[in-house]
Design a protein around this motif. Sequence first.
Motif, PDB file in Angstrom:
ATOM      1  N   VAL A 138      10.321  19.215  -8.591  1.00  0.00           N
ATOM      2  CA  VAL A 138      11.172  20.406  -8.617  1.00  0.00           C
ATOM      3  C   VAL A 138      10.722  21.430  -7.591  1.00  0.00           C
ATOM      4  N   ARG A 139       9.405  21.660  -7.485  1.00  0.00           N
ATOM      5  CA  ARG A 139       8.890  22.717  -6.615  1.00  0.00           C
ATOM      6  C   ARG A 139       8.363  22.207  -5.271  1.00  0.00           C
ATOM      7  N   GLY A 140       8.307  20.889  -5.099  1.00  0.00           N
ATOM      8  CA  GLY A 140       7.729  20.345  -3.887  1.00  0.00           C
ATOM      9  C   GLY A 140       8.699  20.312  -2.725  1.00  0.00           C
ATOM     10  N   VAL A 141       8.169  19.952  -1.578  1.00  0.00           N
ATOM     11  CA  VAL A 141       8.962  19.853  -0.358  1.00  0.00           C
ATOM     12  C   VAL A 141       9.867  18.632  -0.435  1.00  0.00           C
ATOM     13  N   THR A 142      10.953  18.640   0.306  1.00  0.00           N
ATOM     14  CA  THR A 142      11.868  17.511   0.349  1.00  0.00           C
ATOM     15  C   THR A 142      11.788  16.821   1.709  1.00  0.00           C
ATOM     16  N   THR A 143      12.435  15.655   1.801  1.00  0.00           N
ATOM     17  CA  THR A 143      12.568  14.983   3.095  1.00  0.00           C
ATOM     18  C   THR A 143      13.987  15.135   3.640  1.00  0.00           C
ATOM     19  N   VAL A 144      14.672  16.162   3.170  1.00  0.00           N
ATOM     20  CA  VAL A 144      16.012  16.479   3.660  1.00  0.00           C
ATOM     21  C   VAL A 144      15.873  17.177   5.016  1.00  0.00           C
ATOM     22  N   PRO A 145      16.782  16.928   5.962  1.00  0.00           N
ATOM     23  CA  PRO A 145      16.700  17.633   7.251  1.00  0.00           C
ATOM     24  C   PRO A 145      16.548  19.138   7.045  1.00  0.00           C
ATOM     25  N   PRO A 146      15.651  19.781   7.808  1.00  0.00           N
ATOM     26  CA  PRO A 146      14.969  19.293   9.022  1.00  0.00           C
ATOM     27  C   PRO A 146      13.671  18.540   8.774  1.00  0.00           C
ATOM     28  N   ASN A 147      13.399  18.172   7.525  1.00  0.00           N
ATOM     29  CA  ASN A 147      12.146  17.481   7.205  1.00  0.00           C
ATOM     30  C   ASN A 147      12.306  15.968   7.132  1.00  0.00           C
ATOM     31  N   SER A 148      13.333  15.411   7.723  1.00  0.00           N
ATOM     32  CA  SER A 148      13.552  13.974   7.597  1.00  0.00           C
ATOM     33  C   SER A 148      12.497  13.198   8.387  1.00  0.00           C
ATOM     34  N   CYS A 149      12.391  11.903   8.077  1.00  0.00           N
ATOM     35  CA  CYS A 149      11.189  11.143   8.450  1.00  0.00           C
ATOM     36  C   CYS A 149      11.387  10.091   9.537  1.00  0.00           C
ATOM     37  N   GLU A 150      12.366  10.286  10.419  1.00  0.00           N
ATOM     38  CA  GLU A 150      12.538   9.324  11.503  1.00  0.00           C
ATOM     39  C   GLU A 150      11.296   9.225  12.390  1.00  0.00           C
ATOM     40  N   ALA A 151      10.631  10.357  12.638  1.00  0.00           N
ATOM     41  CA  ALA A 151       9.510  10.380  13.589  1.00  0.00           C
ATOM     42  C   ALA A 151       8.217   9.828  13.005  1.00  0.00           C
ATOM     43  N   GLY A 152       8.191   9.573  11.713  1.00  0.00           N
ATOM     44  CA  GLY A 152       7.010   8.984  11.091  1.00  0.00           C
ATOM     45  C   GLY A 152       7.307   7.591  10.568  1.00  0.00           C
ATOM     46  N   VAL A 153       8.059   7.548   9.478  1.00  0.00           N
ATOM     47  CA  VAL A 153       8.423   6.251   8.896  1.00  0.00           C
ATOM     48  C   VAL A 153       9.269   5.446   9.885  1.00  0.00           C
ATOM     49  N   GLY A 154      10.241   6.109  10.510  1.00  0.00           N
ATOM     50  CA  GLY A 154      11.130   5.401  11.426  1.00  0.00           C
ATOM     51  C   GLY A 154      10.412   4.831  12.631  1.00  0.00           C
ATOM     52  N   VAL A 155       9.557   5.634  13.262  1.00  0.00           N
ATOM     53  CA  VAL A 155       8.790   5.141  14.406  1.00  0.00           C
ATOM     54  C   VAL A 155       7.858   4.013  13.968  1.00  0.00           C
ATOM     55  N   ALA A 190       0.842  -1.199   0.000  1.00  0.00           N
ATOM     56  CA  ALA A 190       0.000   0.000   0.000  1.00  0.00           C
ATOM     57  C   ALA A 190       0.875   1.246   0.000  1.00  0.00           C
ATOM     58  N   GLY A 191       0.606   2.178  -0.933  1.00  0.00           N
ATOM     59  CA  GLY A 191       1.418   3.386  -1.065  1.00  0.00           C
ATOM     60  C   GLY A 191       0.860   4.563  -0.281  1.00  0.00           C
ATOM     61  N   LEU A 192       1.766   5.317   0.346  1.00  0.00           N
ATOM     62  CA  LEU A 192       1.410   6.529   1.097  1.00  0.00           C
ATOM     63  C   LEU A 192       2.408   7.633   0.768  1.00  0.00           C
ATOM     64  N   TYR A 193       1.940   8.878   0.789  1.00  0.00           N
ATOM     65  CA  TYR A 193       2.837  10.027   0.668  1.00  0.00           C
ATOM     66  C   TYR A 193       3.560  10.278   1.987  1.00  0.00           C
ATOM     67  N   VAL A 194       4.827  10.698   1.892  1.00  0.00           N
ATOM     68  CA  VAL A 194       5.486  11.324   3.044  1.00  0.00           C
ATOM     69  C   VAL A 194       5.690  12.815   2.789  1.00  0.00           C
ATOM     70  N   ALA A 195       5.778  13.184   1.520  1.00  0.00           N
ATOM     71  CA  ALA A 195       5.854  14.596   1.135  1.00  0.00           C
ATOM     72  C   ALA A 195       4.887  14.792  -0.021  1.00  0.00           C
ATOM     73  N   GLU A 196       4.035  15.804   0.090  1.00  0.00           N
ATOM     74  CA  GLU A 196       2.975  16.007  -0.902  1.00  0.00           C
ATOM     75  C   GLU A 196       2.873  17.490  -1.205  1.00  0.00           C
ATOM     76  N   GLY A 197       3.286  17.876  -2.414  1.00  0.00           N
ATOM     77  CA  GLY A 197       3.267  19.292  -2.752  1.00  0.00           C
ATOM     78  C   GLY A 197       4.188  20.070  -1.839  1.00  0.00           C
ATOM     79  N   SER A 198       3.627  21.046  -1.134  1.00  0.00           N
ATOM     80  CA  SER A 198       4.419  21.882  -0.232  1.00  0.00           C
ATOM     81  C   SER A 198       4.375  21.391   1.211  1.00  0.00           C
ATOM     82  N   LYS A 199       3.761  20.221   1.441  1.00  0.00           N
ATOM     83  CA  LYS A 199       3.539  19.747   2.807  1.00  0.00           C
ATOM     84  C   LYS A 199       4.395  18.527   3.122  1.00  0.00           C
ATOM     85  N   VAL A 200       5.008  18.564   4.303  1.00  0.00           N
ATOM     86  CA  VAL A 200       5.546  17.343   4.886  1.00  0.00           C
ATOM     87  C   VAL A 200       4.404  16.683   5.646  1.00  0.00           C
TER      88      VAL A 200
END
Length: 365
Positions: free
Chosen positions: A331-348, A275-285
């Motif tokens: 190109v214009r969307g948000v990244t998962t680069v720190p400080p937006n990294s995903c330890e607290a969501g995907v990692g947990v 099942a697929g889920l977004y972690v970054a969508e448009g301008s939103k983490v």
Amino acid sequence: MRVPFDRLRTLGTTAALLAAALVPSAPPAVAAAPPMEVYGAWQCSNDACTWGTVRDLTDFDHANHWLVDRGDGRPSVNLVVLSFVHPLRLLDGTTDAQTVDGVPIGINQAVVDYFTSRGIRVMLSIGGITYTDAWNQALAENPALFGQRAAALATRLGVGIEIDYEENTSPNLTGLQTFVDAYRAVHPYDASGADPAARLTIDVAAGDRWLIGLNQYATANWLRTDRPVLDYANAMVPARQPATSGAIANWQEHLTGKPTYNPPVGPLAPAKFTAGLYVAEGSKVRPECNNFAASLQSSTGSWLRSAAPDGAGTSSGLLGYMFWAAERPSVRGVTTVPPNSCEAGVGVGATAHSVAIPMPPLRQS
């Protein structure tokens, strides 16, 4: 007054039944939910999935360290899918400023080893919606050679291959069958999962109402538990992240199928898709990245791990989750680069769902 013997026997039986009714019965046995076998992320590099430059591994690690370390030294995922390889360039063996022998120069052994050295399985995704026309061209030109070159690439890098062919209206299923046959002639299906290059998967829509022809054919011919050809499918993300009920409704469509369609879409075994889920969508983490308690992998987790077969397969529970997408998916969307990294969501979530690293052999029924 004397009570006849038959009446005594009846009264005794009744009393026994009443006594039994007053004793609390043991709760029915509930099968333990299977461990989450696939828990992965599509990885897009820093240039919107082009991989057009060779990455400096120090910078790459800074941008993506959350994938290999959820905060306690254990990876957040057990699979990374490097996205994307251009189909026609792979077929033609193109070499240019961004490509060598048909492969983006950023997808190289050093990047693969960055993940595999930490117990994370690696696959390459061929296609993506941007390259749909390129898929059509490659399948029309020489699908057998295309499949052979995909197999050779998998051998060279020690990776699996994902088919991301997003032709909605008229997919070239004859050509795609030839591609799959050519790949499997080199790397036969491996139920053990021991050979990384034998892992061959396909992407389908979030539910059964898009990519219908592709989904119908793959479900009927390649994703059966009695004669498997592909390892599994990924139910991709929809246009927008759904609510809990919408996500489950999409995935249930694959389990149930669409018997009223012409031709019908058959049911898909739970053990044959993720099942697929977004972690970054448009301008939103998304919370799926940084807040497990508010995430869909939390609210849908119980359903996903216990989803029952509905006409195909015998074991309950989807294989797991795939997350779109690490680093910079647009190109214009948000990244998962720190400080937006995903330890607290995907990692947990990896901890909460007891994700095995490295990935275990996948269920086959």
